[in-house]
Design an enzyme around this catalytic site. Structure first.
Site, mmCIF file in Angstrom:
data_model
loop_
_atom_site.group_PDB
_atom_site.id
_atom_site.type_symbol
_atom_site.label_atom_id
_atom_site.label_comp_id
_atom_site.label_asym_id
_atom_site.label_seq_id
_atom_site.Cartn_x
_atom_site.Cartn_y
_atom_site.Cartn_z
ATOM 1 N N GLU A 13 1.695 10.673 30.560
ATOM 2 C CA GLU A 13 2.172 11.466 29.354
ATOM 3 C C GLU A 13 3.739 11.734 29.739
ATOM 4 O O GLU A 13 4.611 11.369 28.999
ATOM 5 C CB GLU A 13 1.504 12.928 29.394
ATOM 6 C CG GLU A 13 0.247 12.831 28.817
ATOM 7 C CD GLU A 13 0.188 12.547 27.162
ATOM 8 O OE1 GLU A 13 1.391 12.557 26.567
ATOM 9 O OE2 GLU A 13 -0.945 12.015 26.682
ATOM 10 N N THR A 14 4.125 11.982 30.775
ATOM 11 C CA THR A 14 5.523 12.340 31.120
ATOM 12 C C THR A 14 6.064 12.042 32.464
ATOM 13 O O THR A 14 7.286 12.451 32.897
ATOM 14 C CB THR A 14 5.736 13.832 31.065
ATOM 15 O OG1 THR A 14 5.013 14.672 31.866
ATOM 16 C CG2 THR A 14 5.289 14.381 29.396
#
Length: 380
Positions: free
Chosen positions: A165-166
């Site tokens: 995701e990040t």
């Protein structure tokens, strides 16, 4: 020229309130007030040169959202359903920006480009992300172990999701969430699913305002992705409300700055979407398929496990390791462009991951990144 480019690096401009705002007595509470900066003057020091807007600040075009019929209907709903003051919402709308860059980003990709698992996975299963995952695991070993014990989700799956995701909080998004959600809720680009997507983003805008009120947060201070997702695990606002966990015990849920809260919240989300703690065996099993192609009937059956292992065997699907009996499975095809397709047999827990992002490629990247981080960490 896009709206984002037109307004980039320009100073903040105070606009007249919309006709909707002018018709009311405007007195917003602190929770909805736009953040103010106080500049102290000093005779002892010369004035500093103007500083450009920070690189993580995305600007857009101010539009009079308050005069849009659909927005007015939304405001009516927020007032009647949740008791919001109309003046508060009018004050908020007077600060909301239209983001053309977001509209461009959500447009569907042009057709004709074949799916390619090898290319897709190379973006996530690579040294920078793996090494960052090892550091994240080492730094948060206690929270990961506690989440695994409490929720039954292995640490490597939690590490895989946050990494995909990040990159473990390195890129949590730089758009104001209210700008993004308002733009997509009321100005979504033309697409076959436009009405459904606009309804989705209206619901998320509603959730954002409720979350901001409940936590005493200025909604204009929330930043996220171009789709409105927030924090290390990129939760949509409604999921923060449903699955957010104060896993570090500090009395608030902070998915941007608290790795423990992110870890606990991801685990809670997976359990809420069908993760089974006592499910034996692996999440997925590599498979080969017979030339008879009888197995094709088991492709594209949705994002859930529906097939008995004996039915897969009869259809010519053979896994490299034995499937635990008494469970249902799904047949997953990972297309590789012009190269041969990979086939995997997926358990229920694999499909729980697809509820995070409805994609075989995504779920498989989570599994493979988590596995790579675990192996690298064990060998270091």
């Amino acid at each position: 020229m896009t709206f984002a480019k037109r307004f980039r690096n320009k100073p903040f401009i105070t606009l007249l309130l919309s006709a909707l705002v002018a018709a009311t007595s405007l007195c917003p509470p602190e929770a909805f007030a736009a953040p103010q900066k106080t500049v102290k003057k000093s005779k002892a020091k010369p004035a500093k040169k103007a500083v450009a807007a920070p690189s993580d600040y995305y600007t857009g075009e101010f539009v009079n959202f308050g005069q849009w019929k659909e927005v007015q209907a939304f405001v009516d709903d927020m007032v009647s359903k949740h008791g919001f003051a109309r003046t508060e919402l009018a004050a908020l709308l007077s600060n909301v920006r239209y983001l053309d860059s977001v509209v461009q980003l959500v447009k569907p990709a042009p057709p004709g480009k074949p799916k390619n698992w090898t290319v897709y996975s190379s973006r996530f299963i690579e040294p920078i992300r793996i090494n960052a995952g090892v550091r994240f695991w080492n730094d948060n070993a206690e929270a990961l172990a506690r989440a695994e014990a409490l929720y039954g989700v292995p640490a490597e799956i939690l590490v895989g999701i946050i990494g995909v995701e990040t990159i473990y909080g390195r890129d949590t998004g730089r758009f104001r969430v209210v700008d993004t959600l308002t733009t997509l809720a009321f100005a979504y680009p033309v697409a076959p699913n436009r009405d459904a997507r606009m309804a989705f983003f209206r619901d998320e805008l509603e959730a954002t305002l409720l979350y901001a009120r409940q936590t005493g947060t200025d909604p204009l201070s929330l930043q996220g992705s171009f789709a409105g997702a927030v924090g290390m695990p990129q939760f949509m606002p409604s999921n923060i409300v449903k699955y957010g966990v104060d896993f570090d015990g500090d009395g608030r849920i902070d998915l941007k700055n608290s790795p423990a809260d992110a870890i606990g919240s991801v685990a809670a989300f997976l359990v809420g979407h069908g993760w089974q703690r006592d499910q034996p065996g692996a999440v997925v099993y590599h498979a080969t398929v017979s030339p008879s192609r009888a197995w094709e009937q088991y492709l594209n059956l949705g994002l859930e496990a529906k097939i008995r292992p004996e039915d897969l065997t009869t259809a010519g699907v053979v896994t490299t390791s034995s499937l635990p009996p008494g469970m249902l499975y799904g047949l997953v095809d990972l297309q590789n462009g012009s190269e041969p397709t990979e086939y995997w047999v997926a358990s229920n827990n694999f499909f729980a991951i697809t509820q995070y992002n409805r994609s075989y490629f995504y779920a498989m990247s989570v599994v493979e990144l988590g596995r790579a981080v675990r192996i690298t960490r064990a060998g270091s």
